[in-house]
Scaffold this motif. Sequence first.
Motif, short mmCIF file in Angstrom:
data_model
loop_
_atom_site.label_atom_id
_atom_site.label_comp_id
_atom_site.label_asym_id
_atom_site.label_seq_id
_atom_site.Cartn_x
_atom_site.Cartn_y
_atom_site.Cartn_z
N ALA A 1 0.67 -1.15 0.03
CA ALA A 1 0.29 -0.19 -0.15
C ALA A 1 0.78 1.16 -0.21
O ALA A 1 1.02 2.05 -0.63
CB ALA A 1 -0.91 0.22 0.99
N CYS B 1 -0.59 4.80 -1.64
CA CYS B 1 -2.38 4.56 -0.18
C CYS B 1 -2.00 4.88 1.24
O CYS B 1 -1.08 4.20 1.71
CB CYS B 1 -2.58 3.02 -0.61
SG CYS B 1 -3.08 2.78 -2.82
N THR C 1 -2.23 3.61 5.06
CA THR C 1 -2.48 2.48 5.54
C THR C 1 -3.61 2.69 7.03
O THR C 1 -3.13 2.65 8.22
CB THR C 1 -1.14 2.31 5.94
OG1 THR C 1 -0.50 2.99 6.35
CG2 THR C 1 -0.41 1.99 4.54
N ILE D 1 -6.62 0.82 2.85
CA ILE D 1 -6.51 0.34 2.19
C ILE D 1 -6.32 -0.77 1.19
O ILE D 1 -6.78 -1.04 -0.22
CB ILE D 1 -5.35 -0.34 2.76
CG1 ILE D 1 -4.04 -0.30 4.21
CG2 ILE D 1 -4.36 -1.77 2.15
CD1 ILE D 1 -3.60 -0.64 5.27
N CYS E 1 -8.89 1.71 -1.55
CA CYS E 1 -7.64 1.81 -2.39
C CYS E 1 -6.33 1.26 -3.40
O CYS E 1 -6.49 1.65 -4.24
CB CYS E 1 -6.50 3.20 -1.59
SG CYS E 1 -5.12 4.03 -2.82
N LEU E 2 -6.11 -0.30 -2.67
CA LEU E 2 -5.76 -1.16 -3.96
C LEU E 2 -6.62 -1.14 -4.94
O LEU E 2 -6.16 -1.99 -5.40
CB LEU E 2 -5.03 -2.22 -3.17
CG LEU E 2 -3.57 -1.70 -2.13
CD1 LEU E 2 -3.92 -2.98 -0.86
CD2 LEU E 2 -3.00 -1.77 -2.80
N LYS F 1 -6.27 0.43 -7.80
CA LYS F 1 -4.76 0.89 -8.86
C LYS F 1 -4.49 -0.29 -9.53
O LYS F 1 -5.26 -1.60 -9.88
CB LYS F 1 -4.39 0.21 -7.70
CG LYS F 1 -3.51 1.17 -6.71
CD LYS F 1 -3.47 2.50 -6.94
CE LYS F 1 -3.37 3.71 -5.83
NZ LYS F 1 -3.05 5.20 -6.44
#
Length: 452
Positions: A257, A262, A264, A270, A273-274, A277
């Motif tokens: 992350a 991102c 944390t 986390i 956000c991931l 991606k």
Amino acid sequence: MMKVVVLVVLSLGSLIQGDRIVSTRNGKVKGFTDNVYGTNVETFLGIPYAEPPTGNTRFAPTVAKGNWTNTLDANKYSAACPQKPNTVWLNEHLPGFSNFNEDCLYLNVFTPANKWNGPLMGVLVYIHGGSWFEGTSEMYNAGGLARKGVVVVTINYRIGALGWMTTEESDYPGNMGMLDQQMALRWVQNNIALFWGDPTKVTLNGHSVGGASTQYHMMMPASKGLFNNVISSDGVASFSWQNDAPGDQRRYMIALATTLNCSTTSNQVIVDCLRTKDAQTIATISIQGVPSDLSPWRPVVDGTILPKPTTELWTSGDIRKVNHMITSERNIASDQIGRIPGVENGISEATFRAIMMGYGEMFFPKDKVPAIIEMAIFHYNNWQEPKTPATFRTMLRDILGDFLTTMSNTRVRRTYQGRINNTAANLYSVYYGYRTENSPYPAWWGTLPSTR
């Protein structure tokens, strides 16, 4: 009871036109006929068994594939799950391969044409290896095995961070790749009779971490009833190199992350956000402190999918008692050290010690590693020869092979033998040490899976 069995390898064939249509539980699929060394094999490539694990279903449990109305052309392999491109192992099988996509949960079916409409045949489900972070079903055209009179299924499953990332808590327990495999096995139970396979005669087979996966299914409560026999090739579920300490997997997640900018502040932040991606970018990020040929991402004990540590399950006997074949490769580590620059000329003592130190510090207290290295040199050194770059290369190959695979195989084999006494299950052991005459690899590589 111990028996030695010779394994049949998966082989390539040439394509001819065909139009076999099968009505699966989800919809119709149209395959083609593949002529393999004079035997026709009905081949169906790229059949979806699960919904694409994208968007909000990234890092989530597998969702069974819904129905479709049009006939699906099952005439080409699906994309491979996201992973690092141009790895040595992938290029050995599929030079220049670049077809990666998060929509990758597909399987392939190979059935001998001359057995169609006869008695149902045994089924072999093959799970590819790749250290939990690489590989694809397209690496193995199973027509050569199917022509012998067995229905073969090869599968894709999520790998790398997309397949195994976990918060180490109940919100995101990980093990998505194992759930993918399990969903594929359910598809086999529901559909394989339509391809003339017998759902009561299913054998799981896998190489390396695919072999480890077969044993995990022996331990997973929800995999009960999905198979009858297991072949674990060069891989077991208690690899010496995959025993994480509590908190390790969470640390890897935070490192990933952070690398992708991102926040944390919480698990959900986390993950959210991931999920925004690029999947291929996530798959190619390395974690500091983990050798590039080993993955930080792997199955974990979560209390439900994998209820207990593997060593505890082996020791207690709380595993499925099935016919089980465990195979070992004499020079399993050759392809790993074959990636060292200049290794064709051997390796220096300094390089040998540096690599040993790197691996040693992953598994042992740092202050103990130098003494362990000296003991390893004493045990593996050929005292009739001087220490040369060639002898250091051979020592490294043999040490890593024994530590990363052979030692674990031997321990599991001995433990399982004691757990199946007075049961109907049998244990089979195979040790592969023959180097084929047409091997494309240097003589020092010896024998390894890709030269069978």
